[in-house]
Design a protein around this motif. Structure first.
Motif, PDB file in Angstrom:
ATOM      1  N   ASN A 196       0.831  -1.198   0.000  1.00 32.32           N
ATOM      2  CA  ASN A 196       0.000   0.000   0.000  1.00 32.32           C
ATOM      3  C   ASN A 196       0.871   1.255   0.000  1.00 32.32           C
ATOM      4  N   LEU A 197       0.648   2.107  -0.972  1.00 32.80           N
ATOM      5  CA  LEU A 197       1.438   3.329  -1.126  1.00 32.80           C
ATOM      6  C   LEU A 197       0.510   4.539  -1.029  1.00 32.80           C
ATOM      7  N   GLY A 198       0.861   5.464  -0.149  1.00 35.97           N
ATOM      8  CA  GLY A 198       0.041   6.644   0.042  1.00 35.97           C
ATOM      9  C   GLY A 198       0.562   7.849  -0.718  1.00 35.97           C
ATOM     10  N   VAL A 199      -0.332   8.783  -1.027  1.00 35.28           N
ATOM     11  CA  VAL A 199       0.059  10.042  -1.650  1.00 35.28           C
ATOM     12  C   VAL A 199      -0.942  11.114  -1.227  1.00 35.28           C
ATOM     13  N   ILE A 200      -0.443  12.313  -0.952  1.00 32.04           N
ATOM     14  CA  ILE A 200      -1.298  13.450  -0.607  1.00 32.04           C
ATOM     15  C   ILE A 200      -1.191  14.472  -1.738  1.00 32.04           C
ATOM     16  N   TYR A 201      -2.315  15.016  -2.137  1.00 29.39           N
ATOM     17  CA  TYR A 201      -2.297  15.983  -3.240  1.00 29.39           C
ATOM     18  C   TYR A 201      -3.339  17.073  -2.985  1.00 29.39           C
ATOM     19  N   THR A 202      -3.087  18.241  -3.554  1.00 21.98           N
ATOM     20  CA  THR A 202      -4.029  19.350  -3.455  1.00 21.98           C
ATOM     21  C   THR A 202      -5.017  19.255  -4.612  1.00 21.98           C
ATOM     22  N   LEU A 207       0.372   8.259 -11.684  1.00 24.86           N
ATOM     23  CA  LEU A 207       0.791   7.451 -10.542  1.00 24.86           C
ATOM     24  C   LEU A 207      -0.146   6.263 -10.352  1.00 24.86           C
ATOM     25  N   GLN A 208      -1.445   6.492 -10.486  1.00 24.89           N
ATOM     26  CA  GLN A 208      -2.406   5.393 -10.341  1.00 24.89           C
ATOM     27  C   GLN A 208      -2.151   4.303 -11.377  1.00 24.89           C
ATOM     28  N   SER A 209      -1.887   4.724 -12.604  1.00 27.78           N
ATOM     29  CA  SER A 209      -1.635   3.759 -13.671  1.00 27.78           C
ATOM     30  C   SER A 209      -0.378   2.937 -13.398  1.00 27.78           C
ATOM     31  N   VAL A 269      -3.184   4.644  -2.241  1.00 23.71           N
ATOM     32  CA  VAL A 269      -4.138   5.256  -1.309  1.00 23.71           C
ATOM     33  C   VAL A 269      -3.963   6.776  -1.394  1.00 23.71           C
ATOM     34  N   PRO A 270      -4.736   7.453  -2.258  1.00 23.14           N
ATOM     35  CA  PRO A 270      -4.608   8.908  -2.391  1.00 23.14           C
ATOM     36  C   PRO A 270      -5.506   9.632  -1.392  1.00 23.14           C
ATOM     37  N   MET A 271      -5.018  10.731  -0.868  1.00 26.76           N
ATOM     38  CA  MET A 271      -5.831  11.566   0.014  1.00 26.76           C
ATOM     39  C   MET A 271      -5.668  13.016  -0.416  1.00 26.76           C
ATOM     40  N   GLY A 272      -6.780  13.688  -0.693  1.00 26.46           N
ATOM     41  CA  GLY A 272      -6.740  15.056  -1.176  1.00 26.46           C
ATOM     42  C   GLY A 272      -6.925  16.078  -0.074  1.00 26.46           C
ATOM     43  N   ILE A 273      -6.314  17.230  -0.266  1.00 31.30           N
ATOM     44  CA  ILE A 273      -6.493  18.363   0.642  1.00 31.30           C
ATOM     45  C   ILE A 273      -6.885  19.582  -0.188  1.00 31.30           C
ATOM     46  N   THR A 274      -7.517  20.537   0.466  1.00 34.66           N
ATOM     47  CA  THR A 274      -7.848  21.791  -0.217  1.00 34.66           C
ATOM     48  C   THR A 274      -6.926  22.919   0.207  1.00 34.66           C
ATOM     49  N   GLU A 275      -6.288  22.767   1.381  1.00 35.73           N
ATOM     50  CA  GLU A 275      -5.335  23.769   1.850  1.00 35.73           C
ATOM     51  C   GLU A 275      -4.331  23.118   2.793  1.00 35.73           C
ATOM     52  N   ALA A 276      -3.211  23.811   3.011  1.00 38.13           N
ATOM     53  CA  ALA A 276      -2.100  23.240   3.773  1.00 38.13           C
ATOM     54  C   ALA A 276      -2.463  22.931   5.218  1.00 38.13           C
ATOM     55  N   SER A 277      -3.411  23.652   5.776  1.00 39.44           N
ATOM     56  CA  SER A 277      -3.778  23.441   7.176  1.00 39.44           C
ATOM     57  C   SER A 277      -4.352  22.045   7.424  1.00 39.44           C
ATOM     58  N   GLU A 278      -4.764  21.354   6.378  1.00 40.19           N
ATOM     59  CA  GLU A 278      -5.330  20.016   6.526  1.00 40.19           C
ATOM     60  C   GLU A 278      -4.265  18.925   6.555  1.00 40.19           C
ATOM     61  N   LEU A 279      -3.022  19.297   6.302  1.00 37.89           N
ATOM     62  CA  LEU A 279      -1.976  18.277   6.153  1.00 37.89           C
ATOM     63  C   LEU A 279      -1.750  17.435   7.400  1.00 37.89           C
ATOM     64  N   ALA A 280      -1.772  18.054   8.562  1.00 40.74           N
ATOM     65  CA  ALA A 280      -1.487  17.313   9.792  1.00 40.74           C
ATOM     66  C   ALA A 280      -2.491  16.183  10.010  1.00 40.74           C
ATOM     67  N   SER A 281      -3.768  16.490   9.909  1.00 36.63           N
ATOM     68  CA  SER A 281      -4.793  15.467  10.143  1.00 36.63           C
ATOM     69  C   SER A 281      -4.816  14.426   9.037  1.00 36.63           C
ATOM     70  N   SER A 305      -1.433   5.372   8.855  1.00 40.68           N
ATOM     71  CA  SER A 305      -1.957   4.139   9.452  1.00 40.68           C
ATOM     72  C   SER A 305      -2.463   3.160   8.394  1.00 40.68           C
ATOM     73  N   LYS A 306      -2.494   3.596   7.150  1.00 37.56           N
ATOM     74  CA  LYS A 306      -3.075   2.769   6.087  1.00 37.56           C
ATOM     75  C   LYS A 306      -2.070   2.289   5.051  1.00 37.56           C
ATOM     76  N   VAL A 307      -0.819   2.779   5.126  1.00 36.71           N
ATOM     77  CA  VAL A 307       0.118   2.509   4.036  1.00 36.71           C
ATOM     78  C   VAL A 307       1.476   2.034   4.550  1.00 36.71           C
ATOM     79  N   ASP A 308       2.286   1.500   3.606  1.00 36.44           N
ATOM     80  CA  ASP A 308       3.641   1.046   3.922  1.00 36.44           C
ATOM     81  C   ASP A 308       4.675   2.121   3.598  1.00 36.44           C
ATOM     82  N   ALA A 309       4.268   3.130   2.825  1.00 36.58           N
ATOM     83  CA  ALA A 309       5.152   4.236   2.462  1.00 36.58           C
ATOM     84  C   ALA A 309       4.301   5.334   1.844  1.00 36.58           C
TER      85      ALA A 309
END
Length: 333
Positions: A170-176, A189-191, A201-213, A220-224
């Motif tokens: 499982n590989l995680g990625v955070i993107y705006t 990346l998905q391909s 496992v992608p997780m989107g944010i709308t602003e930088a303040s959401e990064l911590a949460s 907790s969901k990924v290996d890297a």
């Protein structure tokens, strides 16, 4: 005799006409020196990748003796800052605007369009300028706008991750979600993950303040975790790294500066070199080339880099096939 005089006058007139045409061509050229060209550089926000791009641009402009001014959006209000700076640049008597990163390029381009100005915009490090609406195609931009695209080596990154973590599932990625470059890269990346048998496992944010949460949830969901060239994520890498370090999982950077700051490894683009290519395009346009017909230069070459400190801390053994790649240690800052 009269006919002879007429022939001589005709020849002289022809020479005069040809000479005037060449003189006209020469007068349209813009000599690359500080007295004849004034360039504005608009950088989206201050972080190492974009700083390196701007440094490369400055290297070329300094070499050519071209004067320039630099404006950089602040981390907390980059979009608003860039729009304001761009509007000031359009009315500031500049011959050309160089915009570093997709949001800055969009600000510069829209400011030029809104003012019905003919100032060319040269962008740097825009991953997908077609989807962003900056050009009609890479080969024939069509608009008064061209530049360089940073096509990060996602296939090389996935291969590197598999070499360092063969059992990774499982590989995680955070993107705006509002960054066009991140959305475009996420599809690639998905391909690549699908082809490699990795669950992304992608997780989107709308602003930088959401990064911590978001990063606390993701680890907790990924290996890297791997990075795109997402400006919000790269600018706030310390927030993500804190969560990843606590969970004992590696982060793979999108370029070498992130690896120097503690990411495990990267298939990295040289962003100083990308900036220099952008600077050379700007020089060509100042010398008379048309931005509308100047093909976008896509940089895809990458090199591998590994942080030996991070590898040791995570208990990851560098395999023999990666023994010769560039290694760095975590910098003090």
């Amino acid at each position: 005799m009269l006919k002879k005089i007429k022939r001589i006058l005709a020849v002289l007139f022809s020479f005069a006409t040809i000479s005037s045409l060449f003189a006209g061509c020469a007068s349209n050229e813009k000599p690359t020196d500080s007295s004849s060209a004034k360039v504005a550089i608009l950088q989206y926000m201050p972080h190492s990748s974009l700083d390196n791009c701007t440094q490369g641009i400055k290297n070329i402009l300094d070499e050519k003796g071209i004067s320039y001014d630099v404006q950089i959006g602040s981390s907390g209000s980059a979009d608003t800052d860039c729009q304001s700076y761009a509007e000031q640049m359009v009315s500031g008597g500049y011959n050309l605007i160089i915009a570093v990163a997709t949001p800055a390029a969009l600000s510069a381009y829209s400011a030029v369009q809104n003012a019905a100005s003919n100032i060319p915009v040269v962008f740097c490090a825009v991953s997908d300028p077609v989807s962003a609406g900056l050009v009609q195609s890479l080969e024939k931009p069509g608009n008064n706008c061209t530049g360089t695209a940073d096509a990060i080596d996602i296939a090389g990154q996935i291969k590197l991750i598999k070499q360092l973590q063969p059992e990774l599932k499982n590989l995680g990625v955070i993107y705006t979600t509002s960054e066009a470059n991140s959305v475009s890269q996420l599809k690639t990346l998905q391909s690549e993950c699908d082809s490699a048998g990795i669950n992304l496992v992608p997780m989107g944010i709308t602003e930088a303040s959401e990064l911590a949460s978001v990063s606390a949830s993701l680890v907790s969901k990924v290996d890297a975790i791997t990075n795109l060239t997402d400006n919000n994520v790269v600018d706030n890498m310390g927030v993500v790294m804190e969560q990843a370090n606590a969970a004992g999982i590696p982060i793979y950077g999108s370029e070498i500066e992130q690896v120097k700051k503690g990411c495990l490894a990267s298939a990295s683009i040289d962003y100083v070199a990308l900036g220099e290519k952008t600077g050379n395009i700007a020089v060509d346009i100042l010398n008379g080339a048309s931005a509308a017909s100047y093909p976008v230069v896509t940089v895809m070459d990458s090199f591998l880099v590994i942080n030996s400190d991070t590898a040791a801390k995570l208990g990851i053994t560098i395999p023999d096939e990666l023994k010769d790649v560039e290694t760095v240690t975590t910098s003090a800052d």
